[in-house]
Design a protein around this motif. Structure first.
Motif, PDB file in Angstrom:
ATOM      1  N   TYR A  24     -38.270  14.829  28.095  1.00 44.34           N
ATOM      2  CA  TYR A  24     -37.441  15.764  28.862  1.00 44.34           C
ATOM      3  C   TYR A  24     -37.937  15.840  30.305  1.00 44.34           C
ATOM      4  O   TYR A  24     -37.159  15.747  31.245  1.00 44.34           O
ATOM      5  N   LEU A  25     -39.241  16.003  30.469  1.00 43.66           N
ATOM      6  CA  LEU A  25     -39.818  16.081  31.814  1.00 43.66           C
ATOM      7  C   LEU A  25     -39.574  14.787  32.584  1.00 43.66           C
ATOM      8  O   LEU A  25     -39.223  14.812  33.770  1.00 43.66           O
ATOM      9  N   THR A  26     -39.748  13.654  31.930  1.00 44.90           N
ATOM     10  CA  THR A  26     -39.510  12.359  32.565  1.00 44.90           C
ATOM     11  C   THR A  26     -38.046  12.219  32.980  1.00 44.90           C
ATOM     12  O   THR A  26     -37.752  11.750  34.084  1.00 44.90           O
ATOM     13  N   PHE A  27     -37.136  12.632  32.092  1.00 43.20           N
ATOM     14  CA  PHE A  27     -35.702  12.555  32.389  1.00 43.20           C
ATOM     15  C   PHE A  27     -35.380  13.290  33.692  1.00 43.20           C
ATOM     16  O   PHE A  27     -34.607  12.815  34.513  1.00 43.20           O
ATOM     17  N   TYR A  28     -35.993  14.459  33.882  1.00 40.99           N
ATOM     18  CA  TYR A  28     -35.746  15.255  35.085  1.00 40.99           C
ATOM     19  C   TYR A  28     -36.750  14.977  36.210  1.00 40.99           C
ATOM     20  O   TYR A  28     -36.812  15.722  37.176  1.00 40.99           O
ATOM     21  N   LYS A  29     -37.518  13.900  36.047  1.00 45.21           N
ATOM     22  CA  LYS A  29     -38.491  13.484  37.068  1.00 45.21           C
ATOM     23  C   LYS A  29     -39.426  14.630  37.454  1.00 45.21           C
ATOM     24  O   LYS A  29     -39.755  14.831  38.621  1.00 45.21           O
ATOM     25  N   ALA A  30     -39.842  15.377  36.437  1.00 42.78           N
ATOM     26  CA  ALA A  30     -40.748  16.513  36.632  1.00 42.78           C
ATOM     27  C   ALA A  30     -42.144  16.122  36.181  1.00 42.78           C
ATOM     28  O   ALA A  30     -42.311  15.363  35.222  1.00 42.78           O
ATOM     29  N   THR A  31     -43.118  16.623  36.875  1.00 45.71           N
ATOM     30  CA  THR A  31     -44.507  16.369  36.525  1.00 45.71           C
ATOM     31  C   THR A  31     -45.210  17.704  36.314  1.00 45.71           C
ATOM     32  O   THR A  31     -45.232  18.542  37.216  1.00 45.71           O
ATOM     33  N   LEU A  32     -45.721  17.899  35.118  1.00 45.26           N
ATOM     34  CA  LEU A  32     -46.511  19.084  34.801  1.00 45.26           C
ATOM     35  C   LEU A  32     -47.840  18.621  34.233  1.00 45.26           C
ATOM     36  O   LEU A  32     -47.913  17.576  33.582  1.00 45.26           O
ATOM     37  N   PRO A  33     -48.890  19.377  34.453  1.00 48.16           N
ATOM     38  CA  PRO A  33     -50.185  18.976  33.890  1.00 48.16           C
ATOM     39  C   PRO A  33     -50.132  18.983  32.358  1.00 48.16           C
ATOM     40  O   PRO A  33     -49.527  19.880  31.763  1.00 48.16           O
ATOM     41  N   PRO A  34     -50.729  17.983  31.725  1.00 48.16           N
ATOM     42  CA  PRO A  34     -50.682  17.897  30.257  1.00 48.16           C
ATOM     43  C   PRO A  34     -51.217  19.143  29.559  1.00 48.16           C
ATOM     44  O   PRO A  34     -50.752  19.471  28.465  1.00 48.16           O
ATOM     45  N   GLU A  35     -52.156  19.845  30.167  1.00 48.21           N
ATOM     46  CA  GLU A  35     -52.688  21.053  29.512  1.00 48.21           C
ATOM     47  C   GLU A  35     -51.622  22.140  29.381  1.00 48.21           C
ATOM     48  O   GLU A  35     -51.733  23.036  28.538  1.00 48.21           O
ATOM     49  N   LEU A  36     -50.554  22.062  30.186  1.00 48.28           N
ATOM     50  CA  LEU A  36     -49.465  23.027  30.075  1.00 48.28           C
ATOM     51  C   LEU A  36     -48.647  22.788  28.801  1.00 48.28           C
ATOM     52  O   LEU A  36     -48.012  23.707  28.282  1.00 48.28           O
ATOM     53  N   ASP A  37     -48.697  21.574  28.262  1.00 48.65           N
ATOM     54  CA  ASP A  37     -48.007  21.283  27.000  1.00 48.65           C
ATOM     55  C   ASP A  37     -48.489  22.241  25.905  1.00 48.65           C
ATOM     56  O   ASP A  37     -47.679  22.801  25.165  1.00 48.65           O
ATOM     57  N   ALA A  38     -49.803  22.407  25.801  1.00 53.59           N
ATOM     58  CA  ALA A  38     -50.374  23.270  24.764  1.00 53.59           C
ATOM     59  C   ALA A  38     -49.970  24.726  24.972  1.00 53.59           C
ATOM     60  O   ALA A  38     -49.629  25.421  24.017  1.00 53.59           O
ATOM     61  N   VAL A  39     -50.006  25.181  26.215  1.00 51.88           N
ATOM     62  CA  VAL A  39     -49.618  26.560  26.522  1.00 51.88           C
ATOM     63  C   VAL A  39     -48.158  26.780  26.126  1.00 51.88           C
ATOM     64  O   VAL A  39     -47.817  27.763  25.454  1.00 51.88           O
ATOM     65  N   THR A  40     -47.293  25.866  26.539  1.00 49.39           N
ATOM     66  CA  THR A  40     -45.865  25.990  26.241  1.00 49.39           C
ATOM     67  C   THR A  40     -45.621  25.956  24.739  1.00 49.39           C
ATOM     68  O   THR A  40     -44.908  26.804  24.196  1.00 49.39           O
ATOM     69  N   PHE A  41     -46.233  24.993  24.057  1.00 45.06           N
ATOM     70  CA  PHE A  41     -46.018  24.875  22.617  1.00 45.06           C
ATOM     71  C   PHE A  41     -46.520  26.113  21.889  1.00 45.06           C
ATOM     72  O   PHE A  41     -45.849  26.621  20.976  1.00 45.06           O
ATOM     73  N   ASP A  42     -47.665  26.636  22.280  1.00 47.57           N
ATOM     74  CA  ASP A  42     -48.193  27.851  21.655  1.00 47.57           C
ATOM     75  C   ASP A  42     -47.272  29.039  21.887  1.00 47.57           C
ATOM     76  O   ASP A  42     -47.082  29.878  21.000  1.00 47.57           O
ATOM     77  N   ARG A  43     -46.687  29.130  23.057  1.00 39.91           N
ATOM     78  CA  ARG A  43     -45.726  30.209  23.331  1.00 39.91           C
ATOM     79  C   ARG A  43     -44.497  30.075  22.444  1.00 39.91           C
ATOM     80  O   ARG A  43     -43.950  31.059  21.963  1.00 39.91           O
ATOM     81  N   LEU A  44     -44.037  28.834  22.262  1.00 38.41           N
ATOM     82  CA  LEU A  44     -42.840  28.598  21.466  1.00 38.41           C
ATOM     83  C   LEU A  44     -43.048  28.858  19.985  1.00 38.41           C
ATOM     84  O   LEU A  44     -42.105  29.241  19.283  1.00 38.41           O
ATOM     85  N   THR A  45     -44.258  28.659  19.489  1.00 42.36           N
ATOM     86  CA  THR A  45     -44.495  28.728  18.041  1.00 42.36           C
ATOM     87  C   THR A  45     -45.440  29.846  17.624  1.00 42.36           C
ATOM     88  O   THR A  45     -45.594  30.086  16.427  1.00 42.36           O
ATOM     89  N   GLY A  46     -46.043  30.537  18.566  1.00 42.88           N
ATOM     90  CA  GLY A  46     -47.059  31.533  18.215  1.00 42.88           C
ATOM     91  C   GLY A  46     -46.542  32.869  17.739  1.00 42.88           C
ATOM     92  O   GLY A  46     -47.295  33.675  17.190  1.00 42.88           O
ATOM     93  N   GLY A  47     -45.248  33.143  17.953  1.00 45.98           N
ATOM     94  CA  GLY A  47     -44.687  34.401  17.490  1.00 45.98           C
ATOM     95  C   GLY A  47     -44.998  35.612  18.350  1.00 45.98           C
ATOM     96  O   GLY A  47     -44.608  36.726  18.023  1.00 45.98           O
ATOM     97  N   GLN A  48     -45.697  35.423  19.451  1.00 45.36           N
ATOM     98  CA  GLN A  48     -46.061  36.538  20.324  1.00 45.36           C
ATOM     99  C   GLN A  48     -45.130  36.697  21.519  1.00 45.36           C
ATOM    100  O   GLN A  48     -45.169  37.699  22.209  1.00 45.36           O
TER     101      GLN A  48
END
Length: 149
Positions: A24-48
């Motif tokens: 998705y990020l590549t499709f939109y030519k966006a660059t985010l630090p890989p460590e943000l993947d974990a933060v985002t995924f935890d937000r999506l699945t952590g229930g908080q």
């Protein structure tokens, strides 16, 4: 199409979700630090957080994902749902996977008593707009951004 399962994203889906997120990020030519993947995924699945996601699977193959955020609105006493990210692998585009992911978000938002689901796409994403024009109304609004340091 009947062999495709759309289900809520869970903590066990990290390995399947990450390549979709990166695609998705590549499709939109966006660059985010890989460590943000974990933060985002935890937000999506952590229930908080008032956010989550759905993943489209065919057997063990991840075909697509969508991430959503529920938030308050000044336009209603009820909450609103922002379908923030939607991505399907190139070979799944035009097969109904994106539509099924949108429908899953709509069902979840209805269950949570939201009054609307909304999203945006880039003006150059014409293939996605073909689907979006069939399932939703174009708002006519233009999005402005102002980065904050």
């Amino acid at each position: 199409m009947s062999d495709i399962i759309i289900r809520p994203l869970t903590a066990a889906d990290r390995a399947a979700w990450t390549p979709l997120w990166r695609g998705y990020l590549t499709f939109y030519k966006a660059t985010l630090p890989p460590e943000l993947d974990a933060v985002t995924f935890d937000r999506l699945t952590g229930g908080q957080e008032p956010m989550g996601g759905f993943i489209a699977m065919r057997g063990d193959e991840a075909l697509g994902m969508t991430n959503w955020v529920i938030h308050r609105s000044t336009w209603s006493e009820r909450n609103i749902c922002y379908l923030q990210d939607l991505f399907t692998v190139p070979e799944a585009r035009g097969t109904g996977v994106g539509r099924k992911l949108i429908e899953a978000v709509n069902e979840m938002a209805r269950a949570k008593n939201c009054f609307r689901v909304y999203w945006q796409t880039h003006e150059s994403n014409l293939q996605a707009q073909e689907l979006y024009n069939k399932v939703a109304d174009k708002s006519g609004f233009i999005v402005y951004r102002q980065p904050l340091a």
